[in-house]
Design a protein around this motif. Structure first.
Motif, PDB file in Angstrom:
ATOM      1  N   GLU A  96       0.752  -0.989  -0.185  1.00 20.09           N
ATOM      2  CA  GLU A  96      -0.040  -0.100  -0.058  1.00 20.09           C
ATOM      3  C   GLU A  96       0.945   1.152  -0.071  1.00 20.09           C
ATOM      4  O   GLU A  96       0.447   2.318  -0.677  1.00 20.09           O
ATOM      5  N   TYR A  97       1.726   1.188   0.596  1.00 23.07           N
ATOM      6  CA  TYR A  97       2.650   2.443   0.811  1.00 23.07           C
ATOM      7  C   TYR A  97       3.589   2.593  -0.520  1.00 23.07           C
ATOM      8  O   TYR A  97       3.362   3.852  -0.871  1.00 23.07           O
ATOM      9  N   ILE A  98       3.991   1.486  -1.044  1.00 22.48           N
ATOM     10  CA  ILE A  98       4.630   1.724  -2.579  1.00 22.48           C
ATOM     11  C   ILE A  98       3.576   2.212  -3.573  1.00 22.48           C
ATOM     12  O   ILE A  98       3.902   3.163  -4.439  1.00 22.48           O
ATOM     13  N   ASN A  99       2.253   1.747  -3.488  1.00 21.70           N
ATOM     14  CA  ASN A  99       1.250   2.155  -4.278  1.00 21.70           C
ATOM     15  C   ASN A  99       1.100   3.615  -4.213  1.00 21.70           C
ATOM     16  O   ASN A  99       0.759   4.387  -5.256  1.00 21.70           O
ATOM     17  N   ASN A 100       0.769   4.081  -3.012  1.00 25.79           N
ATOM     18  CA  ASN A 100       0.336   5.527  -2.899  1.00 25.79           C
ATOM     19  C   ASN A 100       1.593   6.522  -3.163  1.00 25.79           C
ATOM     20  O   ASN A 100       1.401   7.713  -3.707  1.00 25.79           O
ATOM     21  N   ARG A 101       2.706   6.233  -2.812  1.00 26.68           N
ATOM     22  CA  ARG A 101       4.009   6.890  -3.082  1.00 26.68           C
ATOM     23  C   ARG A 101       4.451   6.823  -4.483  1.00 26.68           C
ATOM     24  O   ARG A 101       5.072   8.019  -5.025  1.00 26.68           O
ATOM     25  N   TYR A 102       4.720   5.783  -5.056  1.00 24.48           N
ATOM     26  CA  TYR A 102       5.510   5.551  -6.229  1.00 24.48           C
ATOM     27  C   TYR A 102       4.657   5.099  -7.184  1.00 24.48           C
ATOM     28  O   TYR A 102       5.184   4.957  -8.592  1.00 24.48           O
ATOM     29  N   GLY A 103       3.372   4.501  -7.024  1.00 27.12           N
ATOM     30  CA  GLY A 103       2.729   3.840  -8.210  1.00 27.12           C
ATOM     31  C   GLY A 103       2.796   2.408  -8.241  1.00 27.12           C
ATOM     32  O   GLY A 103       1.792   1.905  -8.615  1.00 27.12           O
ATOM     33  N   ASN A 104       4.055   1.874  -8.336  1.00 26.71           N
ATOM     34  CA  ASN A 104       4.224   0.443  -8.705  1.00 26.71           C
ATOM     35  C   ASN A 104       5.523   0.200  -7.917  1.00 26.71           C
ATOM     36  O   ASN A 104       6.352   1.137  -7.698  1.00 26.71           O
ATOM     37  N   PRO A 105       5.816  -1.056  -7.749  1.00 30.21           N
ATOM     38  CA  PRO A 105       7.306  -1.472  -7.260  1.00 30.21           C
ATOM     39  C   PRO A 105       8.496  -1.066  -8.163  1.00 30.21           C
ATOM     40  O   PRO A 105       9.446  -0.702  -7.534  1.00 30.21           O
ATOM     41  N   CYS A 106       8.317  -1.153  -9.450  1.00 34.41           N
ATOM     42  CA  CYS A 106       9.352  -0.490 -10.304  1.00 34.41           C
ATOM     43  C   CYS A 106       9.735   0.842 -10.076  1.00 34.41           C
ATOM     44  O   CYS A 106      10.859   1.493  -9.988  1.00 34.41           O
ATOM     45  N   GLY A 107       8.539   1.758  -9.802  1.00 28.83           N
ATOM     46  CA  GLY A 107       8.886   3.116  -9.621  1.00 28.83           C
ATOM     47  C   GLY A 107       9.628   3.470  -8.274  1.00 28.83           C
ATOM     48  O   GLY A 107      10.596   4.163  -8.198  1.00 28.83           O
ATOM     49  N   ALA A 108       9.422   2.365  -7.133  1.00 34.82           N
ATOM     50  CA  ALA A 108       9.845   2.590  -5.959  1.00 34.82           C
ATOM     51  C   ALA A 108      11.208   2.274  -6.085  1.00 34.82           C
ATOM     52  O   ALA A 108      12.263   2.634  -5.662  1.00 34.82           O
TER      53      ALA A 108
END
Length: 204
Positions: free
Chosen positions: A182-194
């Motif tokens: 959930e943190y990754i989705n809210n802040r970066y959109g997806n794991p590759c963005g993070a």
């Protein structure tokens, strides 16, 4: 008297003959000048004729040599580089190969892969998530950073943030993974963005 007659007769006889008289010196000089002028004119005309022939021959030689010389071909212009595509860049090799399914993983990784799909992400995001949390905690749900206090698989800071997904956040990998996704989705959109952000900053 006899002498006079004789003398008269001699004079009369000489009168019938035309005496030869040398031409004046001025006339001789004029004739010599005229002859010299004619000679100079003839020589000039002769030289002009030969010069024309030589010039014609030289021109023909130059034309023949020019016809044998082939001009060097002009170099072909180098092709212009193709414009850069405006589309998104291809994923970096550092993301790793895309798994065919979650069966390629075990333990907490297998749980993370399954929950990734349940959260609506594609299987292609799993390699980025694996890279990210391997760097953060090695997928150890009890990992703790002694200096910052970050805790668990996603290294929540502070760790009790994960209590929003369950009171067992300290011991349950699934609770930690749920919060982390959930943190990754809210802040970066997806794991590759993070993962891309982490590569540039060493944190996410």
């Amino acid at each position: 008297m006899a002498l006079s007659v004789v003398g008269g007769a001699e004079l009369a006889g000489n009168a019938n003959e035309r005496p030869e008289v040398d031409p004046p010196a001025e006339t001789l000089a004029y004739q010599m000048q005229l002859a010299e002028l004619e000679r100079v004119v003839d020589e000039a005309a002769d030289r002009g004729s030969r010069g024309t022939s030589d010039a014609d021959a030289s021109e023909r030689t130059v034309r023949a040599e020019a016809a044998q010389v082939k001009p060097e071909p002009e170099p072909e212009p180098e092709p212009e580089p193709a414009p850069e595509s405006a589309s998104e860049p291809a994923p970096s090799d550092s993301t790793g190969p895309v798994p065919a399914s979650c069966s390629e993983y075990s333990g907490n990784r297998a749980t993370g892969c399954s929950m990734l799909l349940d959260a609506g992400f594609g299987i292609d995001q799993m390699s980025c998530l694996d890279n990210l949390w391997t760097r953060e905690s090695g997928w150890n749900h009890q990992a703790q950073n002694p200096s910052s206090g970050a805790y668990g698989i996603p290294q929540s800071l502070p760790g009790d943030k994960m209590a929003s997904h369950g009171s067992d956040w300290q011991t349950n990998p699934a609770t930690q993974i749920s919060w982390g996704l959930e943190y990754i989705n809210n802040r970066y959109g997806n794991p590759c963005g993070a993962w891309g952000f982490f590569q540039s900053n060493n944190w996410y």
